[in-house]
Scaffold this active site. Structure first.
Site, PDB file in Angstrom:
ATOM      1  N   THR A   1      19.378  53.507  45.001  1.00 31.30           N
ATOM      2  CA  THR A   1      20.047  52.417  45.705  1.00 31.30           C
ATOM      3  C   THR A   1      19.276  51.138  45.441  1.00 31.30           C
ATOM      4  OG1 THR A   1      20.421  51.466  47.912  1.00 31.30           O
ATOM      5  CG2 THR A   1      18.790  53.190  47.763  1.00 31.30           C
TER       6      THR A   1
ATOM      7  N   CYS B   1      24.530  46.858  43.433  1.00 29.41           N
ATOM      8  CA  CYS B   1      24.727  47.917  44.421  1.00 29.41           C
ATOM      9  C   CYS B   1      25.212  49.118  43.633  1.00 29.41           C
ATOM     10  CB  CYS B   1      25.743  47.507  45.481  1.00 29.41           C
ATOM     11  SG  CYS B   1      26.190  48.856  46.604  1.00 29.41           S
TER      12      CYS B   1
END
Length: 232
Positions: free
Chosen positions: A83, A196
Site C-alpha cells: 500500500t 494508491c
C-alpha cells in the site's frame, strides 16, 4: 532466491494483484514451474482504516510493525508494504525489524527518472496526496509533484475507499479519474503516478498520452528484482 515478506490486506484486492504480478514476473525471468518464495501477512483493513481516520498513526505503525516482525521471524529476507499510504509509518515499522523494507516511492521515482520525467501528477488517498511523507520522498529524486485540487482529491479518495477497496469498478468513476488526469496534464504533468495500489484496477496506461506509473506493478516487479538480486 530471497523470500519476500508481504504486508497485505490494505485492501486484499490490491494484495492479490501483488501476488499475481510477483509470480508472473518470477516465471517470466526463470521459466518453467518457477514461482516466488514469499510470505503474506494480511491485516484487517477495517482496523487500519480506523487508525487512519482517527489520526492514530502510531497505532497503525505498531500493528504493521508486528506484522513485519512476524514475517521476519518466519524467514522473510525483506519487506514489501502492499500500500502507498501506510508508507507514512515506514520508520515505525523499520524500527521493529532488522531486515530492509522496499520503499514504493523510491521504486516509482526510479522508473520516472529512467524516462526523464521531471513533473508528475499524483493520485492516491487524501493522506498520500495531502501529506508530505510521500510527495517529499518523490521530490528528493528531482521530480516535481502536482496534486489535484480540493474537490478532485475528495472525489479520488471517496472512490478509493467506497468502491475500489470493495472491489467495485464503475465506468462513471473511471470517467472522473480520466477527467482529473487530463486536468493534471494540462497543469504540466509529464507523467501520472497511480499512488494508491487500487487505482490500477480502474485506470489503464493505454488510455493516456503521458506515461502512467502504476505503483503496484512497479513495486511488485522491483520486489522480484530484489528477490533475484537483479539490478533494475
Amino acid at each position: 532466491m530471497k523470500t519476500i515478506g508481504l504486508i497485505g490486506g490494505m485492501s486484499w484486492e490490491s494484495s492479490a494483484e501483488y501476488y499475481r504480478i510477483i509470480n508472473e514476473e518470477i516465471k517470466k525471468k526463470l521459466g518453467g514451474l518457477h514461482s516466488a518464495k514469499c510470505l503474506l501477512y494480511s491485516v484487517n483493513f477495517k482496523e487500519i482504516e480506523h487508525f487512519q481516520s482517527e489520526g492514530a498513526w502510531n497505532k497503525a505503525g505498531k500493528t504493521l510493525g508486528e506484522a513485519a516482525r512476524s514475517l521476519e521471524k518466519a524467514g522473510a529476507d525483506f519487506i514489501v508494504i502492499c500500500t502507498n499510504t501506510m508508507h507514512k509509518v515506514i520508520s515505525d515499522i523499520q524500527a521493529m525489524i532488522t531486515i530492509p523494507i522496499l520503499h514504493i516511492a523510491d521504486a516509482t521515482a526510479d522508473q520516472m527518472n529512467r524516462q526523464d520525467i521531471r513533473s508528475a501528477g499524483l493520485l492516491g488517498t487524501k493522506y498520500t496526496m495531502e501529506q508530505n511523507f510521500y510527495k517529499t520522498r518523490i521530490e528528493t529524486h528531482g521530480i516535481n509533484i502536482i496534486v489535484p485540487n480540493d474537490n478532485e482529491r475528495e472525489l479520488i479518495n471517496n472512490i478509493i475507499y467506497q468502491e475500489l477497496c470493495l472491489g467495485e469498478i464503475k465506468q462513471s468513476s473511471k470517467n472522473i479519474y480520466h477527467t482529473i488526469i487530463n486536468n493534471l496534464m494540462n497543469r504540466g504533468a509529464e507523467g501520472i503516478i497511480l499512488g494508491c495500489t487500487e487505482i490500477g484496477l480502474l485506470v489503464k496506461a493505454e488510455d493516456f498520452k503521458v506515461p502512467i506509473f502504476d505503483t503496484t506493478l512497479i513495486h511488485a516487479r522491483e520486489a522480484v528484482n530484489k528477490s533475484l538480486s537483479i539490478s533494475s
